[in-house]
Design a protein around this motif. Structure first.
Motif, PDB file in Angstrom:
ATOM      1  N   LEU B  34      68.735   5.899  64.086  1.00 56.05           N
ATOM      2  CA  LEU B  34      69.048   7.271  64.467  1.00 56.05           C
ATOM      3  C   LEU B  34      68.012   7.632  65.508  1.00 56.05           C
ATOM      4  O   LEU B  34      66.819   7.626  65.226  1.00 56.05           O
ATOM      5  CB  LEU B  34      68.870   8.140  63.215  1.00 56.05           C
ATOM      6  CG  LEU B  34      69.459   9.531  63.131  1.00 56.05           C
ATOM      7  CD1 LEU B  34      70.959   9.486  63.365  1.00 56.05           C
ATOM      8  CD2 LEU B  34      69.160  10.108  61.745  1.00 56.05           C
ATOM      9  N   LYS B  42      66.365  14.387  63.034  1.00 53.82           N
ATOM     10  CA  LYS B  42      66.348  13.048  62.426  1.00 53.82           C
ATOM     11  C   LYS B  42      65.732  13.093  61.028  1.00 53.82           C
ATOM     12  O   LYS B  42      66.314  12.599  60.059  1.00 53.82           O
ATOM     13  CB  LYS B  42      65.538  12.081  63.312  1.00 53.82           C
ATOM     14  CG  LYS B  42      66.028  12.024  64.765  1.00 53.82           C
ATOM     15  CD  LYS B  42      65.226  11.048  65.605  1.00 53.82           C
ATOM     16  CE  LYS B  42      63.757  11.396  65.766  1.00 53.82           C
ATOM     17  NZ  LYS B  42      63.499  12.650  66.509  1.00 53.82           N
ATOM     18  N   ASP B 161      61.229   6.613  58.301  1.00 56.02           N
ATOM     19  CA  ASP B 161      61.076   7.709  59.255  1.00 56.02           C
ATOM     20  C   ASP B 161      59.883   7.445  60.174  1.00 56.02           C
ATOM     21  O   ASP B 161      58.743   7.639  59.790  1.00 56.02           O
ATOM     22  CB  ASP B 161      60.890   9.035  58.498  1.00 56.02           C
ATOM     23  CG  ASP B 161      61.146  10.239  59.403  1.00 56.02           C
ATOM     24  OD1 ASP B 161      61.012  10.088  60.636  1.00 56.02           O
ATOM     25  OD2 ASP B 161      61.488  11.316  58.866  1.00 56.02           O
ATOM     26  N   ILE B 192      64.617   5.574  61.708  1.00 55.36           N
ATOM     27  CA  ILE B 192      64.406   6.605  62.706  1.00 55.36           C
ATOM     28  C   ILE B 192      63.287   6.152  63.622  1.00 55.36           C
ATOM     29  O   ILE B 192      62.267   5.658  63.142  1.00 55.36           O
ATOM     30  CB  ILE B 192      63.961   7.927  62.060  1.00 55.36           C
ATOM     31  CG1 ILE B 192      65.102   8.557  61.292  1.00 55.36           C
ATOM     32  CG2 ILE B 192      63.460   8.885  63.116  1.00 55.36           C
ATOM     33  CD1 ILE B 192      64.746   9.921  60.788  1.00 55.36           C
TER      34      ILE B 192
END
Ligand SMILES: Nc1ncnc2c1ncn2[C@@H]1O[C@H](COP(=O)(O)OP(=O)(O)O)[C@@H](O)[C@H]1O
Ligand SMILES: [Mg+2]
Lengths: 328, 236
Positions: B34, B42, B161, B192
């Motif tokens: 993403l 995100k 992340d 991400i």
């Protein structure tokens, strides 16, 4: 630095007292440690609850009183009364009573958290704080209605035997029981928090609630456990307070709670060892003040304790053993 | 059936709407990335999947079962691991205790021990420092710990992340190596990254998020070649 200053001032003030009448000084130290052990048991609950939900639980002192109050009917129910010879049976029954009080007290505190604080978990911080003050009033109100406004005699079940030390100084069996109980509970708590799954989950929740959730920790459970354990310790403190001083009153927890809170702040709020040491320290300061060792004498003993609170908050908000907690 | 389906999800912070009708699917075995600039949503997407945030509208489904309203601890039990933005290791606990807590939902002591070994295999630095307090680790080591900790629950889907944020280039390469390795051992990954080029190199597919909306999706190859993506995210 400032702590060194506090200790230095105390040392300067106290050394001549100790030199002129050492046995008396020693006696006061013993009283201070016994008092401090009780403050420590209360302070642990303050510091644990603060550590996990950043709530200064003003009702915690009353949870301590509740422990003392609940033990009295149990003592009658188990057929214990003053003047009995204190054999093994009495000791065992007292142990059983204390454990029952600890468990019920824990349950009550879990219930309080569930009803009064959990619904406010996402509210501004002032809301649970004020609620805690309200819970304190409610608990004191209940105990007021239960046993009235004046001092209630607490059965004197422990032997008054004293072991002579130097000169006039002596160590009472009661002193030993209070101190040993506190030490045992602190050790058990340390083992639990440091070594068990639930203990680690509680620490994780205190350090980073969201990260703890991402580990699969049910934070409602860890928060409940924290309230439970805090009240268990305070409940034990209440029972040994009663057995030691043989007098309790509905509003006992107000001052004891403030002193214990001071102890927790002094030690570094959120820090268990700090709370235990802070309790001892506050107990000693109060004993010294009451014995006229500190300027101003017994009349201002509370002032000494709260002056220390203010000095700590101003010069070292993280306390004696406080860690550098990152601002959230 | 897709492993994860996010369907027209809206997520708010108070009154601020962070996600607007976000939809994405992830199939077993994939690495999906993403990408999007700062504030695109995100992190909020990952938080909505792992239960730290709840969708006001829309659904999050894991193998067809709606998990959109579940608390994070329930989501972990169903097989989603999340290494959050900013690492969020338990700074006052040892490396081993952090890993132990990562396995909190499991009961199989033997399996936990072998997974700890697996994590140490990915990140030998963590083995050397296993008794060290996590707060004293370097940023890169903390990131390794955050990933390792998320792996300890044996997730079917791992949410990462910005695992490379703030790391030295050599460490970034290590982290991406390990991500590929974790995936090849059977864990599906949603990644991400600000570093879109690197992310698209390891990913099978990608989504582009702009101000809370998915504006583009496709195979990693297609996105790498897309002029819009190149201009906005690859600096070409
Ligand atoms: N805790 C929060 N409170 C209010 N708004 C937030 C919060 N977290 C993120 N936002 C907002 O939500 C939007 C998406 O943020 P985020 O998901 O963190 O973006 P990204 O991870 O892509 O940088 C941003 O506009 C951001 O300002
Ligand atoms: Mg982000």
């Amino acid at each position: 630095m400032f702590l060194a200053a506090i200790f230095l001032i105390l040392a300067v003030v106290l050394t001549p007292k100790a030199a002129t009448n050492f046995p008396f000084f020693l006696q006061i130290v013993i009283y201070g440690i016994a008092d401090g052990a009780i403050f420590a048991l209360i302070a642990l609950g303050y510091t644990m609850v603060y550590g996990i939900i950043e709530l200064i639980n003003f009702a915690h002192g009353d949870i301590f009183t509740l422990g003392a109050f609940m033990s009295m009917p149990l003592i009658s129910a188990f057929g214990l009364s003053e003047g009995q010879s204190s054999g093994v049976v009495v000791w065992l029954l007292l142990l059983v009573i204390t454990v029952i009080v600890m468990v019920i007290n824990g349950g009550v505190n879990v219930l309080i958290e569930r009803v009064a604080y959990r619904p406010l978990r996402h509210a501004p911080r002032l809301a649970p704080l004020i609620t805690a003050v309200g819970v304190s009033f409610i608990l004191e109100g209940i105990m007021y209605v239960w046993r009235g406004a004046s001092n209630v005699h607490y059965p004197d079940l422990l032997p008054d035997t004293r072991i002579p030390l130097i000169g006039s100084a002596s160590l009472g069996v009661k002193d030993i029981i209070v101190i040993v109980t506190a030490i045992v509970l602190v050790v058990l708590l340390t083992i639990f928090i440091g070594g068990t799954r639930l203990g680690k989950a509680m620490r994780a929740t205190a350090q980073d609630r969201e990260a703890a959730q991402l580990m699969g920790i049910d934070i409602n459970r860890t928060i409940s456990a924290t309230f439970f354990i805090g009240a268990v310790l305070a409940g034990a403190g209440g029972v040994i307070f009663g057995l030691y001083f043989n007098s309790v009153r509905f509003d006992l927890g107000f001052e004891a709670g403030l002193f214990a809170f001071t102890a927790a702040v002094f030690g570094g709020i959120g820090n268990l060892q700090g709370a235990a040491l802070g309790g001892l320290f506050i107990g000693l300061v109060q004993a010294f003040a009451t014995a006229n060792f500190l300027p101003g004498g017994a009349a201002v003993s509370d002032i000494w304790v709260f002056m220390i609170l203010i000095i700590v908050l101003v010069f070292r908000p993280t306390g004696l053993l406080g860690m550098q907690v990152p601002e959230k | 059936m897709a492993l994860l389906e996010v369907e027209t999800v809206d997520t708010y912070y108070g009154r601020v709407q962070a996600l607007r009708g976000v939809s994405l699917t992830i199939d077993d075995g994939e690495i999906v990335t993403l990408i999007g600039s700062n504030g695109a949503g995100k992190t909020t997407t990952l938080r909505t999947i792992s239960g730290l945030a709840h969708p006001a509208r829309g659904h999050v489904r894991l193998r067809g079962l709606d998990i959109g309203g579940l608390a994070p601890d329930r989501v972990v039990m169903r097989g989603i691991g999340h290494a959050p933005e900013g690492r969020r290791v338990f700074a006052r606990m040892s490396v081993r205790d952090n890993l132990f807590l990562g396995a909190y939902v499991r009961k199989d002591a033997a399996g936990i021990r072998s997974d700890e070994e697996r994590v140490f295999g990915f990140f030998p630095r963590l083995r050397e420092r296993r008794n060290q307090i996590a707060g004293t680790l370097s940023g890169g080591e903390q990131q390794m710990l955050a990933i390792g900790r998320a792996l300890m629950s044996r997730p079917k889907l791992l949410l990462l992340d910005e695992p490379s944020l703030g790391l030295a280039p050599i460490l970034v390469d290590t982290i991406f190596q390990v991500i590929k390795e974790i995936n090849s051992q059977g864990t599906t990954i949603l990644l991400i990254e600000q570093n879109a080029a690197k992310a698209l190199q390891v990913a099978n597919r990608g989504y582009v998020l702009e101000t809370g909306r998915i504006v583009q999706e496709g195979s990693a190859k297609a996105l790498l070649e897309s002029p819009d993506v190149q201009r906005a995210y690859l600096g070409i």
